[in-house]
Every structure is written in structure tokens, then in C-alpha cells.
Design a protein around this motif. Sequence first.
Motif, PDB file in Angstrom:
ATOM      1  N   ALA A  33       0.834  -1.207   0.000  1.00 17.87           N
ATOM      2  CA  ALA A  33       0.000   0.000   0.000  1.00 17.87           C
ATOM      3  C   ALA A  33       0.870   1.259   0.000  1.00 17.87           C
ATOM      4  CB  ALA A  33      -0.939  -0.008   1.208  1.00 17.87           C
ATOM      5  N   HIS A  34       1.956   1.257   0.775  1.00 16.83           N
ATOM      6  CA  HIS A  34       2.850   2.416   0.807  1.00 16.83           C
ATOM      7  C   HIS A  34       3.488   2.617  -0.567  1.00 16.83           C
ATOM      8  CE1 HIS A  34       6.615   4.516   2.638  1.00 16.83           C
ATOM      9  NE2 HIS A  34       5.767   5.387   2.137  1.00 16.83           N
ATOM     10  N   ALA A  35       3.946   1.533  -1.183  1.00 12.48           N
ATOM     11  CA  ALA A  35       4.572   1.637  -2.508  1.00 12.48           C
ATOM     12  C   ALA A  35       3.584   2.203  -3.532  1.00 12.48           C
ATOM     13  CB  ALA A  35       5.080   0.265  -2.948  1.00 12.48           C
ATOM     14  N   ARG A  36       2.358   1.731  -3.475  1.00 12.73           N
ATOM     15  CA  ARG A  36       1.348   2.211  -4.438  1.00 12.73           C
ATOM     16  C   ARG A  36       0.944   3.661  -4.159  1.00 12.73           C
ATOM     17  NH1 ARG A  36      -1.812  -3.549  -4.830  1.00 12.73           N
ATOM     18  NH2 ARG A  36      -0.584  -4.322  -6.593  1.00 12.73           N
ATOM     19  N   ALA A  37       0.864   4.034  -2.876  1.00 13.73           N
ATOM     20  CA  ALA A  37       0.454   5.396  -2.512  1.00 13.73           C
ATOM     21  C   ALA A  37       1.494   6.429  -2.935  1.00 13.73           C
ATOM     22  CB  ALA A  37       0.205   5.488  -1.010  1.00 13.73           C
ATOM     23  N   ASP A  38       2.775   6.074  -2.834  1.00  7.77           N
ATOM     24  CA  ASP A  38       3.833   7.033  -3.175  1.00  7.77           C
ATOM     25  C   ASP A  38       4.155   7.067  -4.664  1.00  7.77           C
ATOM     26  OD1 ASP A  38       3.933   7.631  -0.502  1.00  7.77           O
ATOM     27  OD2 ASP A  38       6.091   7.306  -0.295  1.00  7.77           O
ATOM     28  N   HIS A  39       3.670   6.092  -5.434  1.00  8.78           N
ATOM     29  CA  HIS A  39       3.906   6.064  -6.878  1.00  8.78           C
ATOM     30  C   HIS A  39       3.401   7.362  -7.487  1.00  8.78           C
ATOM     31  CE1 HIS A  39       4.538   3.843 -10.651  1.00  8.78           C
ATOM     32  NE2 HIS A  39       3.551   4.593 -11.088  1.00  8.78           N
ATOM     33  N   PRO A  40       4.093   8.066  -8.349  1.00  7.49           N
ATOM     34  CA  PRO A  40       5.230   7.593  -9.129  1.00  7.49           C
ATOM     35  C   PRO A  40       6.600   7.753  -8.462  1.00  7.49           C
ATOM     36  CG  PRO A  40       4.632   9.761  -9.902  1.00  7.49           C
ATOM     37  CD  PRO A  40       3.656   9.399  -8.799  1.00  7.49           C
ATOM     38  N   ASP A  41       6.659   8.278  -7.243  1.00 10.99           N
ATOM     39  CA  ASP A  41       7.947   8.338  -6.545  1.00 10.99           C
ATOM     40  C   ASP A  41       8.200   7.009  -5.847  1.00 10.99           C
ATOM     41  OD1 ASP A  41       8.387  10.956  -7.335  1.00 10.99           O
ATOM     42  OD2 ASP A  41       7.605  11.810  -5.477  1.00 10.99           O
ATOM     43  N   GLU A  42       9.473   6.720  -5.596  1.00 12.80           N
ATOM     44  CA  GLU A  42       9.819   5.523  -4.847  1.00 12.80           C
ATOM     45  C   GLU A  42       9.412   5.706  -3.391  1.00 12.80           C
ATOM     46  OE1 GLU A  42      13.839   4.105  -5.283  1.00 12.80           O
ATOM     47  OE2 GLU A  42      13.618   3.825  -7.447  1.00 12.80           O
ATOM     48  N   ALA A  43       8.872   4.649  -2.806  1.00 16.84           N
ATOM     49  CA  ALA A  43       8.535   4.617  -1.388  1.00 16.84           C
ATOM     50  C   ALA A  43       9.661   3.907  -0.650  1.00 16.84           C
ATOM     51  CB  ALA A  43       7.229   3.862  -1.176  1.00 16.84           C
ATOM     52  N   CYS A  44       9.789   4.161   0.660  1.00 12.86           N
ATOM     53  CA  CYS A  44      10.820   3.488   1.437  1.00 12.86           C
ATOM     54  C   CYS A  44      10.418   3.422   2.904  1.00 12.86           C
ATOM     55  CB  CYS A  44      12.171   4.187   1.283  1.00 12.86           C
ATOM     56  SG  CYS A  44      12.188   5.938   1.752  1.00 12.86           S
ATOM     57  N   GLY A  45      11.019   2.477   3.600  1.00 13.54           N
ATOM     58  CA  GLY A  45      10.751   2.329   5.017  1.00 13.54           C
ATOM     59  C   GLY A  45      11.386   1.063   5.549  1.00 13.54           C
TER      60      GLY A  45
END
Length: 136
Positions: free
Chosen positions: A14-26
Motif C-alpha cells: 500500500a505504501h509503494a502504491r500510494a507514493d507512486h510515481p515516486d519511490e517509497a521506502c521504510g
Amino acid sequence: MLTIAQDLYDAIVAHARADHPDEACGIVAGPAGSGRPERFIPMQNAARSPTFYEFDSTDLLKLYRDLDDRDEEPVVIYHSHTATEAYPSRTDISYANEPGAHYVLVSTAEEFQFRSFRILDGAVTEEPVTVVAASS
């Protein structure tokens, strides 16, 4: 092998999809020495980039102090690739400085992927991922 609870897997995706088109991280922290991912900690990509991620140095310092206070360590370090497959880039490999961590990459490109790697001294080894029932 990475064994991860369904709720943690879902939170990373969910974090990866929410931050798309930027890269997500954690990270996902766990009790020191246990190897068990238990606490989801999304971070902000300070680079705000679709091709690169960077933890903010102030946030990272706070994170490591919090981990120390809780006797935890990063068990999973994750980020997303928005236009390429979920495989560590040369930059990802050069920044991998937690030898005991699972490095999870999620691709939010056309073909979704969730893959885990061990990165030690520049060597990349893919490992199987097992998703188990959600943690309580």
C-alpha cells in the motif's frame, strides 16, 4: 527466507502504491536478534524521486534512537521501483549497510513484484518470501 505477516506485506505494498510515481521506502523493525519483522515504519523519501530513494538524515537518526530505546533492529528495509523490476540497482547495493536485513523491493511498474534479497559485501542473493496470517 523471509517470513512476513499478511498485514505487514499489505502495508508495504500500500505504501509503494500510494507514493507512486515516486519511490517509497521504510523499514519493518523487530526485536533485536529475533529476525522477526513486527513493526511497520514507513519513511518519507527525502529525494522525492521516481528513480531514487533516500532516508532523511534527521528522520533516520530519530528512527535509530527509537529502535535502540525499544531494543529493536531493522529486519526488513524496503523500497519500491516505479519503472523497473524489483531487483537491487547498483546504487541500492552500494547503500546496503545492514548485513542481517532482508532487502525487499516492490515494483509498481506494469508487472507488480514483491521480492526479497540479502545483500552482503556487494553480493545479492534472492530469497523466497512466505506470507503468513496477519499478526495479532
